[in-house]
Design a protein around this motif. Structure first.
Motif, mmCIF file in Angstrom:
data_model
loop_
_atom_site.group_PDB
_atom_site.id
_atom_site.type_symbol
_atom_site.label_atom_id
_atom_site.label_comp_id
_atom_site.label_asym_id
_atom_site.label_seq_id
_atom_site.Cartn_x
_atom_site.Cartn_y
_atom_site.Cartn_z
ATOM 1 N N LEU A 173 -5.036 3.107 8.053
ATOM 2 C CA LEU A 173 -3.645 3.563 7.975
ATOM 3 C C LEU A 173 -3.550 5.035 7.603
ATOM 4 C CD1 LEU A 173 -2.128 0.417 6.256
ATOM 5 C CD2 LEU A 173 -1.673 1.184 8.582
ATOM 6 N N LEU A 174 -4.434 5.486 6.712
ATOM 7 C CA LEU A 174 -4.445 6.903 6.341
ATOM 8 C C LEU A 174 -4.841 7.782 7.521
ATOM 9 C CD1 LEU A 174 -5.981 6.925 2.736
ATOM 10 C CD2 LEU A 174 -3.600 7.187 3.403
ATOM 11 N N GLU A 175 -5.807 7.304 8.314
ATOM 12 C CA GLU A 175 -6.210 8.050 9.509
ATOM 13 C C GLU A 175 -5.035 8.170 10.473
ATOM 14 O OE1 GLU A 175 -9.014 9.608 10.545
ATOM 15 O OE2 GLU A 175 -9.875 9.340 8.550
ATOM 16 N N GLN A 176 -4.295 7.091 10.630
ATOM 17 C CA GLN A 176 -3.120 7.123 11.508
ATOM 18 C C GLN A 176 -2.085 8.131 11.018
ATOM 19 O OE1 GLN A 176 -1.625 3.060 11.892
ATOM 20 N NE2 GLN A 176 -2.559 2.919 13.913
ATOM 21 N N ARG A 177 -1.843 8.146 9.701
ATOM 22 C CA ARG A 177 -0.864 9.088 9.130
ATOM 23 C C ARG A 177 -1.301 10.538 9.327
ATOM 24 N NH1 ARG A 177 3.015 7.684 5.294
ATOM 25 N NH2 ARG A 177 2.431 9.294 3.804
ATOM 26 N N ARG A 178 -2.582 10.784 9.155
ATOM 27 C CA ARG A 178 -3.085 12.151 9.337
ATOM 28 C C ARG A 178 -2.934 12.597 10.802
ATOM 29 N NH1 ARG A 178 -7.707 10.308 6.304
ATOM 30 N NH2 ARG A 178 -7.476 10.823 4.095
ATOM 31 N N ASN A 179 -3.199 11.674 11.731
ATOM 32 C CA ASN A 179 -3.095 12.010 13.148
ATOM 33 C C ASN A 179 -1.665 12.310 13.552
ATOM 34 O OD1 ASN A 179 -5.839 11.670 13.492
ATOM 35 N ND2 ASN A 179 -5.680 9.531 14.124
ATOM 36 N N LEU B 53 0.859 -1.178 0.000
ATOM 37 C CA LEU B 53 0.000 0.000 0.000
ATOM 38 C C LEU B 53 0.898 1.231 0.000
ATOM 39 C CD1 LEU B 53 -2.823 -0.863 2.581
ATOM 40 C CD2 LEU B 53 -3.005 -0.789 0.102
ATOM 41 N N ILE B 54 0.659 2.142 -0.920
ATOM 42 C CA ILE B 54 1.488 3.341 -1.048
ATOM 43 C C ILE B 54 0.612 4.580 -0.905
ATOM 44 C CG2 ILE B 54 1.315 3.282 -3.585
ATOM 45 C CD1 ILE B 54 4.173 4.441 -3.672
ATOM 46 N N ASP B 55 1.154 5.575 -0.208
ATOM 47 C CA ASP B 55 0.439 6.840 -0.026
ATOM 48 C C ASP B 55 1.453 7.972 -0.073
ATOM 49 O OD1 ASP B 55 -1.808 8.600 0.753
ATOM 50 O OD2 ASP B 55 -0.679 8.810 2.622
ATOM 51 N N ALA B 56 1.219 8.943 -0.941
ATOM 52 C CA ALA B 56 2.105 10.111 -1.082
ATOM 53 C C ALA B 56 3.564 9.706 -1.234
ATOM 54 C CB ALA B 56 1.942 11.042 0.121
ATOM 55 N N GLY B 57 3.781 8.649 -2.023
ATOM 56 C CA GLY B 57 5.138 8.211 -2.336
ATOM 57 C C GLY B 57 5.785 7.306 -1.317
ATOM 58 N N ASP B 58 5.103 7.038 -0.188
ATOM 59 C CA ASP B 58 5.644 6.182 0.868
ATOM 60 C C ASP B 58 4.928 4.840 0.911
ATOM 61 O OD1 ASP B 58 7.498 8.050 2.013
ATOM 62 O OD2 ASP B 58 5.799 9.098 2.925
ATOM 63 N N ILE B 59 5.665 3.773 1.188
ATOM 64 C CA ILE B 59 5.049 2.487 1.471
ATOM 65 C C ILE B 59 4.540 2.522 2.903
ATOM 66 C CG2 ILE B 59 5.467 0.020 1.817
ATOM 67 C CD1 ILE B 59 7.505 0.159 -0.464
ATOM 68 N N ILE B 60 3.240 2.307 3.089
ATOM 69 C CA ILE B 60 2.663 2.373 4.439
ATOM 70 C C ILE B 60 2.276 1.003 4.976
ATOM 71 C CG2 ILE B 60 1.875 4.753 4.142
ATOM 72 C CD1 ILE B 60 -0.958 3.683 3.705
ATOM 73 N N ALA B 61 2.263 -0.014 4.133
ATOM 74 C CA ALA B 61 1.982 -1.373 4.596
ATOM 75 C C ALA B 61 2.361 -2.355 3.503
ATOM 76 C CB ALA B 61 0.497 -1.529 4.938
ATOM 77 N N SER B 62 2.672 -3.588 3.907
ATOM 78 C CA SER B 62 2.990 -4.632 2.932
ATOM 79 C C SER B 62 2.661 -5.992 3.523
ATOM 80 C CB SER B 62 4.471 -4.572 2.535
ATOM 81 O OG SER B 62 5.290 -4.815 3.655
ATOM 82 N N GLY B 63 2.481 -6.965 2.642
ATOM 83 C CA GLY B 63 2.147 -8.320 3.059
ATOM 84 C C GLY B 63 0.994 -8.856 2.240
#
Length: 308
Positions: A300-306, A205-215
């Motif tokens: 995961l997006l909610e966590q990144r925003r927080n 999973l990628i968001d704004a150029g970063d890998i935020i999860a994998s598996g």
């Protein structure tokens, strides 16, 4: 054995970082999902991996060839299908197949054999003279895949291949991808349809150029979603969402079609708490559900925003 090895791959456009030093490996014969919303950096990353776009820094080995130092060798040894299908609409079906066969240097004999195969998977036998631009989206999509792998590459990149086609065509297309994988072909596919990731062996999973999860899909659901997910069907989704967001037992909320998904904590004792606050909104049902990858992504997006 890895078919794709990505090492600290980064791409900057001026002051904007599109891909932020990502690293991952893809095994031979794997269907690998590269997932994220539009604008997350998926297309930029795939263009670098295909040798089309020079990285700002980092490297990737594609079938053993470096994208930084051997981009032309990379291009000759892969198949690539862009989100616009890479076909020439003003050519006939047969002319498109002949063109791509020539680009990849197939002999006349090999091209004849592979042409029959492409026509078969695209359901276009005896239809070589039809203008490609007149084809329905699902047929054109399968034709594009056939031309992308006409030279039998062992690694295939598919960038948003199911965008804009109907659900039945999407399912048939994924059957073709699974057939390629069963023959040992490595397939890296980008998509923003998160439900399609269930077809993949592994996912990023990628968001704004970063890998935020994998598996795998199962691994990510187990790792990142500790709370129960409930689906609520009610009369007014927006009003219901606003009410639920204020409750101490609700951790996260999202809209899924005409329903609401909520992540709940220990303060929810029973569903009557939900029915009581929504009494004026005519709740039709409240059910515990198996979480989707979209639930994972939203969490995961909610966590990144927080954090930000």
């Amino acid at each position: 054995m890895f078919s794709i090895e990505v090492k600290n791959l980064r791409k900057e456009f001026g002051n904007f970082t599109a891909v932020n030093g990502i690293s991952f490996n893809v095994k031979k014969g794997e269907i690998f999902g590269f997932l994220g919303a539009n604008g997350a950096g998926k297309t930029t990353a795939i263009k670098m991996m295909c040798g089309i776009l020079q990285p700002t820094s980092g490297d990737a080995l594609i079938g053993g060839f470096s994208i930084a130092n051997e981009p032309n060798k990379v291009k000759l040894n892969i198949g690539y299908m862009s989100q616009h299908f890479s076909l020439y609409n003003d050519l006939s079906v047969g002319e498109n197949i002949d063109f791509f066969g020539g680009v990849y240097g197939l002999s006349r004999r090999e091209l004849a054999k592979r042409k029959e195969w492409v026509l078969e998977i695209a359901n276009l036998k005896n239809e070589q003279k039809i203008l490609t631009g007149s084809l329905p989206g699902g047929i054109k999509q399968r034709l594009a895949l056939g031309t992308a792998v006409i030279h039998k590459p062992q690694i295939v990149f598919l960038d948003e291949p199911t965008s804009g086609v109907d659900p039945i065509s999407r399912r048939l297309f994924w059957e073709l991808i699974q057939n390629l994988s069963s023959e040992g072909v490595t397939v890296l596919v980008t998509t923003h349809y998160l439900e399609e990731a269930e077809y993949c062996n592994n996912i990023i999973l990628i968001d704004a150029g970063d890998i935020i999860a994998s598996g795998s899909s199962k691994e990510m659901k187990e790792k990142y979603l500790k709370n129960d997910i409930l689906e609520i069907e009610c009369e007014n989704v927006i009003a219901g969402l606003e009410l639920l967001e204020k409750q101490n037992y609700v951790e996260e909320t999202s809209i899924f079609g005409n329903n609401i998904h909520i992540s709940v904590n220990k303060y929810l004792e029973d569903f009557n708490q939900i029915y009581s606050i929504m009494e004026n909104n005519k709740v039709k049902s409240v059910n515990k559900i198996v979480p989707t990858l979209e639930d994972v992504f939203i969490h995961l997006l909610e966590q990144r925003r927080n954090v930000k």
